[in-house]
Design a protein around this motif. Structure first.
Motif: not given
Length: 120
Positions: A1-3, A5, A22, A24-26, A109, A111-112
């Motif tokens: 899974q990639v996030q 934020v 920003c 990125a993680s996962g 991908f 972000g929110q």
């Protein structure tokens, strides 16, 4: 899974500055380009700035000379916004072209989003 934020949005007066981050993680093998987009109420999402893994940048004409995109490593990107105007008010989104392993194609991908409001 990639996030992805985002952080750093808020309310600022015209002429002020904000710095968006920003992270990125996962499950990430590599990241090519990262970028910032924005969407104002009633408008389509538009490109603000992008930066490749080699540091090449691209800006929307409306932000050239005021905004600066940067990356400090393979997974974080920033947007320094100076001389902000009311028309910069929007939700700002980070995106990244990410490969999750060495055999997969890259995928974009998002972000929110983080709200930026420029108002006196």
């Amino acid at each position: 899974q990639v996030q992805l934020v985002e952080s750093g949005g808020g309310l600022v007066q015209p002429g002020g500055s904000l710095r968006l981050s920003c992270a990125a993680s996962g499950s990430i093998y590599s990241i090519n380009a990262m970028g910032w987009y924005r969407q104002a109420p009633g408008k389509e999402r538009e490109l603000v700035a992008t930066i490749t893994s080699r540091g090449s940048t691209k800006y929307a004409d409306s932000v050239k000379g005021r905004f600066t995109i940067s990356r400090d490593n393979a997974k974080n990107t920033y947007l320094q916004m100076n001389n902000l105007r009311p028309e910069d008010t929007a939700v700002y989104y980070c995106n990244a072209d990410i490969r999750q392993d060495y055999i997969s194609s890259s995928y974009t991908f998002w972000g929110q989003g983080t709200q930026v409001t420029v108002s006196s």
